[in-house]
Design a protein around this motif. Structure first.
Motif, short mmCIF file in Angstrom:
data_model
loop_
_atom_site.label_atom_id
_atom_site.label_comp_id
_atom_site.label_asym_id
_atom_site.label_seq_id
_atom_site.Cartn_x
_atom_site.Cartn_y
_atom_site.Cartn_z
N ALA A 52 9.26 9.55 8.22
CA ALA A 52 9.37 8.79 6.97
C ALA A 52 8.39 7.62 6.95
CB ALA A 52 10.80 8.29 6.78
N GLY A 53 8.25 6.92 8.07
CA GLY A 53 7.30 5.81 8.15
C GLY A 53 5.87 6.28 7.98
N LEU A 54 5.53 7.39 8.60
CA LEU A 54 4.18 7.94 8.46
C LEU A 54 3.89 8.34 7.02
CD1 LEU A 54 4.19 10.00 11.75
CD2 LEU A 54 2.55 8.19 11.22
N LEU A 55 4.87 8.98 6.38
CA LEU A 55 4.65 9.40 4.99
C LEU A 55 4.56 8.19 4.06
CD1 LEU A 55 4.20 11.89 3.25
CD2 LEU A 55 6.67 11.94 2.82
N ALA A 56 5.35 7.16 4.31
CA ALA A 56 5.26 5.94 3.49
C ALA A 56 3.86 5.33 3.60
CB ALA A 56 6.32 4.93 3.93
N HIS A 57 3.30 5.35 4.79
CA HIS A 57 1.94 4.83 5.01
C HIS A 57 0.90 5.69 4.28
CE1 HIS A 57 -1.51 3.19 7.19
NE2 HIS A 57 -1.83 4.42 7.57
N VAL A 58 1.01 7.00 4.39
CA VAL A 58 0.09 7.89 3.67
C VAL A 58 0.20 7.63 2.16
CG1 VAL A 58 -0.33 10.31 3.03
CG2 VAL A 58 -0.03 9.68 5.44
N ASN A 59 1.41 7.52 1.66
CA ASN A 59 1.61 7.26 0.23
C ASN A 59 0.97 5.93 -0.18
OD1 ASN A 59 3.06 9.62 0.03
ND2 ASN A 59 5.04 8.65 -0.26
N TRP A 60 1.13 4.91 0.65
CA TRP A 60 0.55 3.60 0.33
C TRP A 60 -0.95 3.73 0.12
CZ3 TRP A 60 -3.07 0.04 1.34
CH2 TRP A 60 -2.85 -1.26 0.89
N TRP A 61 -1.61 4.42 1.07
CA TRP A 61 -3.06 4.55 0.98
C TRP A 61 -3.51 5.46 -0.15
CZ3 TRP A 61 -6.59 1.41 2.34
CH2 TRP A 61 -6.40 0.55 3.43
N LEU A 62 -2.78 6.54 -0.40
CA LEU A 62 -3.16 7.41 -1.53
C LEU A 62 -3.04 6.65 -2.84
CD1 LEU A 62 -1.65 10.87 -0.54
CD2 LEU A 62 -4.04 10.14 -0.41
N ALA A 63 -1.98 5.85 -2.99
CA ALA A 63 -1.81 5.06 -4.21
C ALA A 63 -2.93 4.04 -4.35
CB ALA A 63 -0.45 4.37 -4.21
N TRP A 64 -3.31 3.41 -3.25
CA TRP A 64 -4.42 2.45 -3.27
C TRP A 64 -5.71 3.13 -3.71
CZ3 TRP A 64 -9.15 2.12 -0.91
CH2 TRP A 64 -9.79 0.88 -0.93
N MET A 65 -6.01 4.27 -3.10
CA MET A 65 -7.23 5.01 -3.42
C MET A 65 -7.24 5.43 -4.89
SD MET A 65 -8.57 8.71 -2.07
CE MET A 65 -7.29 9.54 -3.01
N LEU A 66 -6.13 5.97 -5.37
CA LEU A 66 -6.06 6.41 -6.76
C LEU A 66 -6.21 5.25 -7.73
CD1 LEU A 66 -3.32 9.11 -6.28
CD2 LEU A 66 -5.65 9.52 -7.16
N GLU A 67 -5.70 4.10 -7.37
CA GLU A 67 -5.87 2.92 -8.22
C GLU A 67 -7.35 2.58 -8.36
OE1 GLU A 67 -4.57 -0.41 -10.53
OE2 GLU A 67 -3.47 1.36 -9.85
N VAL A 68 -8.07 2.63 -7.25
CA VAL A 68 -9.51 2.36 -7.28
C VAL A 68 -10.23 3.40 -8.15
CG1 VAL A 68 -11.62 2.39 -5.85
CG2 VAL A 68 -9.59 1.17 -5.05
N ILE A 69 -9.92 4.66 -7.93
CA ILE A 69 -10.60 5.73 -8.67
C ILE A 69 -10.26 5.68 -10.15
CG2 ILE A 69 -10.68 8.24 -8.99
CD1 ILE A 69 -10.32 8.49 -5.92
N GLU A 70 -8.99 5.54 -10.47
CA GLU A 70 -8.56 5.68 -11.86
C GLU A 70 -8.81 4.43 -12.70
OE1 GLU A 70 -4.58 7.15 -11.29
OE2 GLU A 70 -5.33 9.16 -10.81
#
Length: 163
Positions: A52-70
């Motif tokens: 769960a901790g690993l997935l929360a971290h992956v989600n954090w970074w994917l959301a960050w990246m998508l914010e930059v892109i979008e």
């Protein structure tokens, strides 16, 4: 009219697969399947993170990246790595999985864009940013499998390694 660069075409075909796995490594769906919330929240002795901790971290970074892109707005990387590791426990598991799949669906819309060489974050191109985070995601999904092995929750019913 110039013909498309074969290297760029190969990269554009590979990029979506880097996020989902399934050929060179176990796919993300299999990596998360058949795991209870209690198992997902279990942190093996000697390791710093649960699934769960690993997935929360992956989600954090994917959301960050998508914010930059979008948004088209460059963003600094966080100053401290712990800032990218949200708390995650048993009660968060279903939400974390749902969020991951929502984020992944958004990523899918960008991996086949024709403008992968366009600048998007400081001196990073869209393709570089997507590739960097695909590797980041794959790295942590490898850790997810290791954690699952250590807590005796691997392979999932659908199988892990299929050959």
């Amino acid at each position: 009219m110039t013909s498309p660069d074969p290297t760029q075409l190969a990269f554009a075909r590979l990029l979506p697969r880097l996020y989902r796995g399934g050929q060179a490594y176990v796919g993300v769906e299999a990596s998360l399947s058949d795991l209870s919330a209690a198992q997902a929240a279990t942190r093996p002795d000697g390791l710093p993170h649960s699934v769960a901790g690993l997935l929360a971290h992956v989600n954090w970074w994917l959301a960050w990246m998508l914010e930059v892109i979008e948004t088209g707005q460059a963003a600094p990387y966080p100053a401290h790595a712990p800032d990218t590791w949200p708390e995650a426990g048993e009660t968060d598991w279903e939400t974390l999985k749902q969020e991951f799949y929502r984020l992944l669906a958004r990523v899918d819309t960008h991996t086949s864009r024709p403008d992968l060489q366009s600048p998007v974050n400081h001196d990073e191109t869209l393709g570089e940013l997507l590739a960097d985070f695909a590797l980041h995601t794959a790295h942590h999904f490898g850790q997810i499998i290791t954690v699952r092995q250590l807590i005796q929750a691997w392979p999932p019913a659908s199988g892990g390694d299929t050959w």
